[in-house]
Write a protein that holds these residues in place. Structure first.
Motif, PDB file in Angstrom:
ATOM      1  N   UNK A 181      -4.629   4.500   8.237  1.00 42.17           N
ATOM      2  CA  UNK A 181      -3.690   5.590   8.472  1.00 42.17           C
ATOM      3  C   UNK A 181      -2.585   5.678   7.430  1.00 42.17           C
ATOM      4  N   UNK A 182      -2.537   4.718   6.503  1.00 42.50           N
ATOM      5  CA  UNK A 182      -1.464   4.654   5.514  1.00 42.50           C
ATOM      6  C   UNK A 182      -1.381   5.957   4.713  1.00 42.50           C
ATOM      7  N   UNK A 183      -0.170   6.453   4.589  1.00 43.50           N
ATOM      8  CA  UNK A 183       0.070   7.681   3.837  1.00 43.50           C
ATOM      9  C   UNK A 183       1.013   7.349   2.696  1.00 43.50           C
ATOM     10  N   UNK A 184       0.636   7.686   1.475  1.00 43.43           N
ATOM     11  CA  UNK A 184       1.418   7.319   0.305  1.00 43.43           C
ATOM     12  C   UNK A 184       2.474   8.392   0.041  1.00 43.43           C
ATOM     13  N   UNK A 185       3.755   7.958   0.016  1.00 45.99           N
ATOM     14  CA  UNK A 185       4.845   8.841  -0.360  1.00 45.99           C
ATOM     15  C   UNK A 185       5.798   8.085  -1.250  1.00 45.99           C
ATOM     16  N   UNK A 186       6.411   8.789  -2.144  1.00 44.45           N
ATOM     17  CA  UNK A 186       7.343   8.139  -3.068  1.00 44.45           C
ATOM     18  C   UNK A 186       8.775   8.436  -2.686  1.00 44.45           C
ATOM     19  N   UNK A 187       9.037   9.641  -2.235  1.00 44.57           N
ATOM     20  CA  UNK A 187      10.419  10.007  -1.954  1.00 44.57           C
ATOM     21  C   UNK A 187      10.801   9.596  -0.556  1.00 44.57           C
ATOM     22  N   UNK A 188      12.094   9.513  -0.337  1.00 44.67           N
ATOM     23  CA  UNK A 188      12.609   9.235   0.992  1.00 44.67           C
ATOM     24  C   UNK A 188      13.534  10.378   1.374  1.00 44.67           C
ATOM     25  N   UNK A 189      13.809  10.550   2.663  1.00 48.15           N
ATOM     26  CA  UNK A 189      14.642  11.673   3.081  1.00 48.15           C
ATOM     27  C   UNK A 189      16.011  11.692   2.417  1.00 48.15           C
ATOM     28  N   UNK A 190      16.515  10.529   2.056  1.00 49.11           N
ATOM     29  CA  UNK A 190      17.849  10.506   1.475  1.00 49.11           C
ATOM     30  C   UNK A 190      17.826  10.399  -0.040  1.00 49.11           C
TER      31      UNK A 190
ATOM     32  N   UNK B 244       0.816  -1.206   0.000  1.00 49.59           N
ATOM     33  CA  UNK B 244       0.000   0.000   0.000  1.00 49.59           C
ATOM     34  C   UNK B 244       0.854   1.262   0.000  1.00 49.59           C
ATOM     35  N   UNK B 245       2.114   1.118   0.230  1.00 49.49           N
ATOM     36  CA  UNK B 245       3.037   2.254   0.269  1.00 49.49           C
ATOM     37  C   UNK B 245       4.400   1.721  -0.143  1.00 49.49           C
ATOM     38  N   UNK B 246       4.990   2.283  -1.191  1.00 53.13           N
ATOM     39  CA  UNK B 246       6.245   1.732  -1.696  1.00 53.13           C
ATOM     40  C   UNK B 246       7.395   1.878  -0.712  1.00 53.13           C
ATOM     41  N   UNK B 247       7.258   2.742   0.252  1.00 53.70           N
ATOM     42  CA  UNK B 247       8.305   2.870   1.268  1.00 53.70           C
ATOM     43  C   UNK B 247       8.338   1.669   2.216  1.00 53.70           C
ATOM     44  N   UNK B 248       7.306   0.842   2.179  1.00 51.69           N
ATOM     45  CA  UNK B 248       7.228  -0.332   3.046  1.00 51.69           C
ATOM     46  C   UNK B 248       7.851  -1.582   2.428  1.00 51.69           C
ATOM     47  N   UNK B 249       8.155  -1.544   1.147  1.00 50.35           N
ATOM     48  CA  UNK B 249       8.588  -2.738   0.419  1.00 50.35           C
ATOM     49  C   UNK B 249       9.783  -3.417   1.078  1.00 50.35           C
ATOM     50  N   UNK B 250      10.841  -2.679   1.336  1.00 51.98           N
ATOM     51  CA  UNK B 250      12.055  -3.289   1.880  1.00 51.98           C
ATOM     52  C   UNK B 250      11.845  -3.847   3.282  1.00 51.98           C
TER      53      UNK B 250
END
Length: 177
Positions: free
Chosen positions: A81-90, A28-34
């Motif tokens: 509560x899932x929030x969709x974001x593509x970018x990461x801080x780094x 549901x959020x690509x930041x969760x994949x890893x």
């Protein structure tokens, strides 16, 4: 113990790509994949060390664990509560500059462009975010992405090329004086 490690290494090598694609397609959020991917193989290793019988179908075994990890990771409250974001801080730190041609101004401009593009993509539907992630970060062919996401290639291309055309229009306007 060594036998468990060898079996785990073999299973990991045989399943890593299909599991990564499955998780990417279902998240549901690509930041969760890893995080989910890591949890899957940690669970696989723990299951291997505690097993009583041999594993008949290794891929089915790992995919079942992946399915369960996704369900566990995305409980009902997390889904809401899932929030969709593509970018990461780094995300801006991924540039590899040639030391001879490095300039602070270029680095700032490049980082700004990447952040703006990431922001635009993060506002797109989740399917578009997944397509960009799989195509640009995982270097997957379009046919494999379509299969993994369960969509047709024309639909996939509409999402990908439509967003790319939008980015080109946006950035071609910014370049004009």
């Amino acid at each position: 113990m060594e036998n468990d490690k060898q079996l785990f290494d073999k299973i990991y090598e045989n399943t890593k790509e299909s599991v990564y694609r499955y998780i990417t397609a279902k998240c549901f959020d690509i930041n969760d994949i890893d995080d989910i991917y890591q949890n899957v193989y940690l669970t696989v290793y723990n299951a291997l060390t505690r097993r009583d019988a041999p594993i008949v179908n290794e891929e089915a075994f790992v995919m079942l664990i992946a399915k369960r990890q996704l369900a566990k990771y995305y409980g009902l409250v997390k889904r809401i509560k899932s929030r969709i974001t593509f970018s990461s801080p780094d995300s801006g730190d991924r540039f590899e500059e040639n030391a001879d041609s490095f300039s602070v101004e270029d680095s700032i401009i490049d980082r700004s462009v990447v952040e703006n593009i990431s922001k635009i993509i993060s506002e797109k539907p989740l399917i578009t975010q997944k397509i960009f992630f799989m195509y640009y970060y995982r270097d997957m062919p379009l046919g494999e992405i379509a299969d993994a996401l369960g969509i047709t290639q024309p639909t996939l291309k509409r999402h990908l090329y439509g967003t790319l055309a939008e980015l080109r229009r946006l950035y071609s306007k910014e370049e004009k004086p």
